[in-house]
Design an enzyme around this catalytic site. Sequence first.
Site, mmCIF file in Angstrom:
data_model
loop_
_atom_site.group_PDB
_atom_site.id
_atom_site.type_symbol
_atom_site.label_atom_id
_atom_site.label_comp_id
_atom_site.label_asym_id
_atom_site.label_seq_id
_atom_site.Cartn_x
_atom_site.Cartn_y
_atom_site.Cartn_z
ATOM 1 N N TYR A 1 7.292 -18.092 0.469
ATOM 2 C CA TYR A 1 7.502 -17.153 -0.500
ATOM 3 C C TYR A 1 9.023 -17.541 -1.041
ATOM 4 O O TYR A 1 9.225 -17.678 -2.337
ATOM 5 C CB TYR A 1 7.639 -15.828 0.308
ATOM 6 C CG TYR A 1 8.241 -14.563 -0.792
ATOM 7 C CD1 TYR A 1 7.557 -14.229 -2.029
ATOM 8 C CD2 TYR A 1 9.691 -14.145 -0.681
ATOM 9 C CE1 TYR A 1 8.125 -13.413 -2.830
ATOM 10 C CE2 TYR A 1 9.927 -13.057 -1.455
ATOM 11 C CZ TYR A 1 9.156 -12.713 -2.452
ATOM 12 O OH TYR A 1 9.678 -11.662 -3.301
ATOM 13 N N LYS B 1 10.214 -18.316 -4.785
ATOM 14 C CA LYS B 1 11.425 -17.461 -5.340
ATOM 15 C C LYS B 1 12.697 -18.347 -5.883
ATOM 16 O O LYS B 1 13.411 -17.994 -6.679
ATOM 17 C CB LYS B 1 11.759 -16.202 -4.526
ATOM 18 C CG LYS B 1 10.751 -15.293 -4.313
ATOM 19 C CD LYS B 1 10.675 -14.468 -5.728
ATOM 20 C CE LYS B 1 9.287 -14.367 -6.239
ATOM 21 N NZ LYS B 1 9.267 -13.641 -7.689
HETATM 22 N N1 LIG Z 1 9.786 -5.035 -3.949
HETATM 23 C C1 LIG Z 1 10.645 -5.727 -3.479
HETATM 24 O O1 LIG Z 1 11.472 -5.158 -2.572
HETATM 25 C C2 LIG Z 1 11.079 -7.083 -4.389
HETATM 26 C C3 LIG Z 1 12.034 -7.601 -3.705
HETATM 27 C C4 LIG Z 1 12.671 -8.892 -4.159
HETATM 28 C C5 LIG Z 1 11.894 -9.608 -5.281
HETATM 29 N N2 LIG Z 1 10.671 -8.827 -5.612
HETATM 30 C C6 LIG Z 1 9.991 -9.150 -6.820
HETATM 31 O O2 LIG Z 1 9.172 -8.297 -7.664
HETATM 32 C C7 LIG Z 1 8.173 -8.799 -8.324
HETATM 33 C C8 LIG Z 1 7.295 -7.591 -8.291
HETATM 34 O O3 LIG Z 1 7.000 -7.142 -6.926
HETATM 35 P P1 LIG Z 1 6.522 -6.000 -6.409
HETATM 36 O O4 LIG Z 1 7.368 -5.412 -5.575
HETATM 37 O O5 LIG Z 1 5.968 -4.921 -7.811
HETATM 38 O O6 LIG Z 1 5.287 -6.406 -5.717
HETATM 39 P P2 LIG Z 1 3.577 -5.497 -5.829
HETATM 40 O O7 LIG Z 1 3.662 -3.853 -5.860
HETATM 41 O O8 LIG Z 1 2.851 -6.115 -4.824
HETATM 42 O O9 LIG Z 1 3.235 -5.960 -7.477
HETATM 43 C C9 LIG Z 1 2.960 -7.436 -7.680
HETATM 44 C C10 LIG Z 1 2.168 -7.361 -8.895
HETATM 45 O O10 LIG Z 1 1.759 -8.706 -9.193
HETATM 46 C C11 LIG Z 1 0.401 -8.631 -9.169
HETATM 47 N N3 LIG Z 1 -0.155 -10.025 -8.933
HETATM 48 C C12 LIG Z 1 -0.251 -10.408 -7.522
HETATM 49 N N4 LIG Z 1 -1.101 -11.529 -7.430
HETATM 50 C C13 LIG Z 1 -1.461 -11.916 -8.634
HETATM 51 C C14 LIG Z 1 -2.601 -13.008 -9.055
HETATM 52 N N5 LIG Z 1 -2.982 -13.826 -8.416
HETATM 53 N N6 LIG Z 1 -2.683 -12.577 -10.507
HETATM 54 C C15 LIG Z 1 -2.198 -11.809 -11.276
HETATM 55 N N7 LIG Z 1 -1.392 -10.791 -10.825
HETATM 56 C C16 LIG Z 1 -0.965 -10.810 -9.616
HETATM 57 C C17 LIG Z 1 -0.156 -7.604 -8.514
HETATM 58 O O11 LIG Z 1 -1.479 -7.410 -9.231
HETATM 59 P P3 LIG Z 1 -2.760 -7.141 -8.207
HETATM 60 O O12 LIG Z 1 -2.771 -5.493 -8.286
HETATM 61 O O13 LIG Z 1 -3.810 -7.724 -8.954
HETATM 62 O O14 LIG Z 1 -2.707 -7.599 -6.974
HETATM 63 C C18 LIG Z 1 0.835 -6.592 -8.865
HETATM 64 O O15 LIG Z 1 0.748 -5.902 -10.226
HETATM 65 C C19 LIG Z 1 7.601 -10.017 -7.535
HETATM 66 O O16 LIG Z 1 7.882 -11.179 -8.231
HETATM 67 C C20 LIG Z 1 8.599 -10.003 -6.201
HETATM 68 O O17 LIG Z 1 8.984 -11.394 -5.711
HETATM 69 C C21 LIG Z 1 10.035 -7.587 -5.052
#
Ligand SMILES: NC(=O)c1ccc[n+]([C@@H]2O[C@H](COP(=O)([O-])OP(=O)(O)OC[C@H]3O[C@@H](n4cnc5c(N)ncnc54)[C@H](OP(=O)(O)O)[C@@H]3O)[C@@H](O)[C@H]2O)c1
Length: 308
Positions: free
Chosen positions: A191, A195
């Site tokens: 990961y 990132k």
């Molecule tokens: N939450 C945190 O604490 C955090 C911290 C730092 C950075 N981030 C970053 O924030 C961003 C969003 O994360 P989140 O927390 O919102 O995660 P999340 O709730 O798991 O949402 C991830 C999104 O990405 C989509 N996705 C995953 N695999 C995919 C694929 N193969 N093709 C198309 N879409 C796909 C998912 O769709 P599906 O429903 O189809 O899986 C979902 O819409 C990410 O880039 C993550 O690295 C998050």
Amino acid sequence: MGYNVDFVLERDVPELTGKVVLITGGTGGLGAGAALLLAKRNPAKLYITGRNEAATQKIIKQIHDDGSSTEVTFLPCDQSSLASVKQAADTFLVRESRLDVLMANAGVMAAPPGLTEDGYEVQFGVNHVAHALLIRKLLPLLDQTAITHGDARIVMLTSLAFILAPRGHGIVFDELRTPQNYWFLGGFQRYAQSKLANLLHGRELARRYPNITTIVIHPGESNTSLVGNLSWYHKIVVFLPNIGRFLPVEQGCWNQVWAVGVPKDKVVSGEMYEPIGALTKGYTQYCLDEKLAARLWDWTDEELKAWL
Ligand SMILES: NC(=O)c1ccc[n+]([C@@H]2O[C@H](COP(=O)([O-])OP(=O)(O)OC[C@H]3O[C@@H](n4cnc5c(N)ncnc54)[C@H](OP(=O)(O)O)[C@@H]3O)[C@@H](O)[C@H]2O)c1
Ligand SMILES: *[C@@H]1O[C@H](CO)[C@@H](O)[C@H](O)[C@H]1NC(C)=O
Ligand SMILES: *[C@@H]1O[C@H](CO)[C@@H](O)[C@H](O)[C@H]1NC(C)=O
Ligand SMILES: *[C@@H]1O[C@H](CO)[C@@H](O)[C@H](O)[C@H]1NC(C)=O
């Protein structure tokens, strides 16, 4: 040590009248949260890409119930397949003649060892390579929008988890087409590379495309399914270093929404911001490594040649 979370949508994001916004992975988590908030500022059009149409229909209904005038479209795009990404970009290009905001948000974290359809380590493939293809294909339109309308943005989601990128490399280029089955915190090492790639890609985009404003975002930690789905062991890795910093999940998307609204002369293109709108203090040596950024750009170009 907590974040300074000061954000008011109506104060910090002007009306987006006439604009076209695309959010990858807007079917859940932070992307869906951002879609709901941005729609309240009434862009002309909002594209939500992803795999889950049913989830997107719920978000679209919510947006309409909120009274937004935005036309919202689900754009199928599975980022574990470059053919799917190419198709999504081509569909978008046929339909639209401007793109004001491209939010590269979709992501997977701590996934088990595996490869995408095109043979990349899953996280590197989904989080970096797929976004790179989408962005490369939409760059001419972003550039054109910047010239015609004076502002076009890429909002790139990264994570401070890049601190776990493999020592001595940052990105292990020779292994990006393997499952990278490291024994110690393997999921996070993979990961972290992806990132770090998001960040370096953002910095390089800013350098090469000065008319486009590229804002790299660490959203802060929040309990989306990215975190909620982890094993207890992986949860400890995320929760322990972030005690006192976790954001309520509805605030997790604020920083990336801030990036859409902030006046472009108030940000430095290519730099990274922590919640809310705070220039990062969290860079590691690899984040500032221009040679690594250039190598990633060239590697990516080579990989995507067949798709452009
Ligand atoms: N939450 C945190 O604490 C955090 C911290 C730092 C950075 N981030 C970053 O924030 C961003 C969003 O994360 P989140 O927390 O919102 O995660 P999340 O709730 O798991 O949402 C991830 C999104 O990405 C989509 N996705 C995953 N695999 C995919 C694929 N193969 N093709 C198309 N879409 C796909 C998912 O769709 P599906 O429903 O189809 O899986 C979902 O819409 C990410 O880039 C993550 O690295 C998050
Ligand atoms: C940036 O925009 C100006 C017009 O505003 C244009 O002349 C110039 O070629 C653009 N630069 C790049 C690198 O696209
Ligand atoms: C989280 O788990 C749910 C339910 O098992 C699943 O539908 C979803 O795809 C998972 N999300 C991620 C990011 O792994
Ligand atoms: C995180 O969210 C999951 C549901 O996705 C929930 O079961 C869990 O209790 C939440 N954890 C915390 C610490 O809020």
